[in-house]
Design a protein around this motif. Structure first.
Motif, mmCIF file in Angstrom:
data_model
loop_
_atom_site.group_PDB
_atom_site.id
_atom_site.type_symbol
_atom_site.label_atom_id
_atom_site.label_comp_id
_atom_site.label_asym_id
_atom_site.label_seq_id
_atom_site.Cartn_x
_atom_site.Cartn_y
_atom_site.Cartn_z
ATOM 1 N N ILE A 87 0.772 -1.145 -0.157
ATOM 2 C CA ILE A 87 -0.075 -0.159 -0.104
ATOM 3 C C ILE A 87 0.867 1.188 0.070
ATOM 4 O O ILE A 87 1.819 1.190 0.554
ATOM 5 C CB ILE A 87 -0.820 -0.150 1.254
ATOM 6 C CG1 ILE A 87 -2.090 1.242 1.204
ATOM 7 C CG2 ILE A 87 -0.248 0.176 2.499
ATOM 8 C CD1 ILE A 87 -3.111 1.007 1.978
ATOM 9 N N ILE A 88 0.507 2.378 -0.842
ATOM 10 C CA ILE A 88 1.370 3.415 -0.576
ATOM 11 C C ILE A 88 0.362 4.781 -0.554
ATOM 12 O O ILE A 88 -0.890 4.686 -0.792
ATOM 13 C CB ILE A 88 1.860 3.659 -2.308
ATOM 14 C CG1 ILE A 88 2.703 4.817 -2.437
ATOM 15 C CG2 ILE A 88 0.754 3.931 -3.234
ATOM 16 C CD1 ILE A 88 3.605 4.836 -3.636
ATOM 17 N N SER A 89 0.947 5.592 0.456
ATOM 18 C CA SER A 89 0.260 6.781 0.916
ATOM 19 C C SER A 89 1.057 7.992 0.507
ATOM 20 O O SER A 89 2.196 7.697 0.223
ATOM 21 C CB SER A 89 0.112 6.608 2.319
ATOM 22 O OG SER A 89 1.328 6.793 2.878
ATOM 23 N N ILE A 90 0.433 9.286 0.960
ATOM 24 C CA ILE A 90 1.082 10.265 0.778
ATOM 25 C C ILE A 90 2.237 10.655 1.721
ATOM 26 O O ILE A 90 3.099 11.284 1.275
ATOM 27 C CB ILE A 90 0.178 11.717 0.964
ATOM 28 C CG1 ILE A 90 -0.450 11.314 2.254
ATOM 29 C CG2 ILE A 90 -0.879 11.465 -0.217
ATOM 30 C CD1 ILE A 90 -1.279 12.684 2.540
ATOM 31 N N THR A 91 2.060 9.912 2.561
ATOM 32 C CA THR A 91 3.244 9.963 3.834
ATOM 33 C C THR A 91 4.495 8.993 3.440
ATOM 34 O O THR A 91 5.584 9.499 3.371
ATOM 35 C CB THR A 91 2.508 9.177 5.042
ATOM 36 O OG1 THR A 91 1.619 9.700 5.718
ATOM 37 C CG2 THR A 91 3.931 9.076 6.182
#
Length: 204
Positions: free
Chosen positions: A113-117
């Motif tokens: 999963i990839i996030s803005i963080t």
């Protein structure tokens, strides 16, 4: 150039769509997460996602009982997914255009999963901004095209192909910066060698 797979979180926590929102909240608290990926029911099914925003906006805001509401009632499915080979700058633009903050990374199966963080903390956009990268690549391609044209002639196929490569880079840079260049490097070259333009009129 960094890709989604280079900065994504591989340890993904998932939940069943039939689980209660109370179970989702407990899992989020235990793992320190803001979102959970909702498992597929079968291989042809889509992944879903349930976020803290879904829970607050759709359950807590209405005083509903999270023990009686199921995840599938408030989740987003199918959710926006990211290919592991997608460049980080395009992941950032996808997030900006859709207003999401995270997305599963999928290539057949769930990889992470990839996030803005993740983008903020793990990518190289500060050290290696893509605009600078493209400028360097374009400059090298222009120098190479001019050298090829000087050797093979401005109307040669080799010269035309070299300028094609330059313009592909310039088009990518323009798309990256969301603007159209006023003129291309080939336009400048044609001022010196007007005959070169005819060599790039390909038969369709």
């Amino acid at each position: 150039m960094m890709k989604a797979q280079d900065i994504m979180t591989q340890d993904v926590v998932t939940i069943r769509g039939s689980a209660t929102v109370a179970e989702a909240v407990k899992l989020m608290k235990e793992k320190g997460l803001r979102a959970l990926v909702v498992n597929r029911r079968h291989d042809e099914d889509a992944y879903g996602i349930v976020t803290e925003t879904d829970i607050i906006y759709k359950v807590a805001a209405y005083g509903s009982d999270p023990k009686k509401i199921r995840v599938y009632e408030i989740m987003t499915k199918p959710c926006i997914v990211v290919n592991p080979h997608l460049g980080v700058e395009y992941v950032a633009r996808l997030f900006a255009n859709t207003g999401i903050r995270r997305a599963p990374v999928i290539d057949g199966s769930l990889l992470g999963i990839i996030s803005i963080t993740d983008i903020l903390r793990n990518s190289d956009f500060v050290e290696q901004p893509k605009a600078v990268y493209f400028e360097d690549q374009i400059q090298k391609a222009v120098e190479e095209a001019r050298a090829i044209c000087a050797e093979k002639g401005p109307t040669s196929r080799e010269c035309a192909a070299a300028w094609d490569a330059v313009e592909e880079l310039q088009a990518e840079a323009s798309h990256q910066q969301a603007r159209k260049p006023a003129k291309t490097a080939f336009d400048d070259y044609c001022k010196e060698h007007p005959e070169a333009a005819e060599a790039r009129m390909y038969d369709v």
